[in-house]
Design an enzyme around this catalytic site. Structure first.
Site, PDB file in Angstrom:
ATOM      1  N   ASP A 117       0.860  -1.174   0.000  1.00 40.10           N
ATOM      2  CA  ASP A 117       0.000   0.000   0.000  1.00 40.10           C
ATOM      3  C   ASP A 117       0.907   1.237   0.000  1.00 40.10           C
ATOM      4  O   ASP A 117       2.104   1.141   0.309  1.00 40.10           O
ATOM      5  CB  ASP A 117      -0.884  -0.029   1.246  1.00 40.10           C
ATOM      6  CG  ASP A 117      -1.685   1.240   1.419  1.00 40.10           C
ATOM      7  OD1 ASP A 117      -2.460   1.580   0.509  1.00 40.10           O
ATOM      8  OD2 ASP A 117      -1.518   1.899   2.460  1.00 40.10           O
ATOM      9  N   ASP A 170      -0.266   5.163   0.896  1.00 43.95           N
ATOM     10  CA  ASP A 170      -0.559   6.127   1.959  1.00 43.95           C
ATOM     11  C   ASP A 170      -0.727   5.420   3.305  1.00 43.95           C
ATOM     12  O   ASP A 170      -1.566   4.529   3.450  1.00 43.95           O
ATOM     13  CB  ASP A 170      -1.830   6.905   1.624  1.00 43.95           C
ATOM     14  CG  ASP A 170      -1.661   7.754   0.379  1.00 43.95           C
ATOM     15  OD1 ASP A 170      -0.976   8.776   0.451  1.00 43.95           O
ATOM     16  OD2 ASP A 170      -2.205   7.365  -0.677  1.00 43.95           O
TER      17      ASP A 170
END
Length: 241
Positions: free
Chosen positions: A21, A23
């Protein structure tokens, strides 16, 4: 965090690829996100408290829950404009640069799988100068973003690897549930935006941050090594998104 003397069964193997991922996992965009969404809420008459627990969900999916269909496209265009135009304070999280560099040097296939759209992902990668892996999957690349499994499945496909042979590193419950539904083999969580207790219910292992994640990258594969961390629950089947 307490030391995990032994790893959960799901992590007792090596993985052919790593899906990350962005953020909250590689970069801290919280100041920008909060400013942009608070302004968006003010402009659209939405109580900001309705955003609670939405981290990891794509903007399109979130807006669909907040506004009537006639406003979806204009509201989405506005939040993209706000977020892309405000990346001040966005910075790398500790260990992100080192992790991506180690994966690259070891030849481990790696992809970033993010709920940000293509323009926003580019802006945040550029401002942090985070090295861009060969594969970056954004919300623009799939019909259904997180919390649906589609982004993780596409990341694995673009790397030419089965999702079951992918190690996922994520910070949000929505993203972890999506990865579980995609059949990803191992789920490691970092509690940067979500409490460890919440993450433990979904992840195979929760570590304090990327600097606490120990990997053996021999033979171009990734194996999680025992170290500081909190094991998740016992192995279970895929979770529907």
């Amino acid at each position: 965090m307490p030391d995990a003397a032994s790893l959960p069964a799901a992590l007792g193997r090596s993985f052919e690829a790593v899906l990350l991922d962005m953020d909250g996992t590689l970069v801290d965009s919280t100041p920008s996100v909060e400013r942009s969404w608070l302004r968006w809420c003010t402009e659209h008459g939405v109580d900001p408290r309705r955003l609670a627990g939405s981290h990891g969900v794509t903007a399109r999916n979130l807006i669909a829950d907040l506004l009537p269909p006639a406003q979806h496209e204009s509201a989405y265009a506005r939040i993209v404009e706000l977020e892309v135009g405000d990346v001040a304070g966005t910075q790398l999280l500790p260990g992100a640069l080192e992790l991506l560099g180690a994966l690259r040097d070891a030849g481990v296939p790696t992809a970033i799988v993010t709920s940000s759209n293509r323009e926003l992902a580019r802006a945040r990668l550029e401002v942090t100068r985070l090295p861009r892996p060969s594969v970056v999957v954004t919300a623009d690349d799939v019909a259904r973003g997180k919390p649906f499994p589609d982004p993780w499945l596409l990341g694995a496909t673009r790397l030419g690897v089965a999702s079951a042979d992918c190690l996922v590193i994520e910070d949000a419950v929505a993203g972890l549930r999506a990865a579980r539904a995609a059949g990803c083999g191992g789920l490691v969580a970092v509690p940067t935006t979500t409490s460890a207790e919440q993450l433990e219910a979904v992840a195979d292992l929760v570590v304090g941050g990327l600097t606490e994640l120990r990997l053996d990258l021999g033979d171009g594969r990734a194996r999680v090594l025992p170290g500081p961390g909190r094991p998740g629950p016992a192995p279970r089947g895929p979770v529907s998104a």
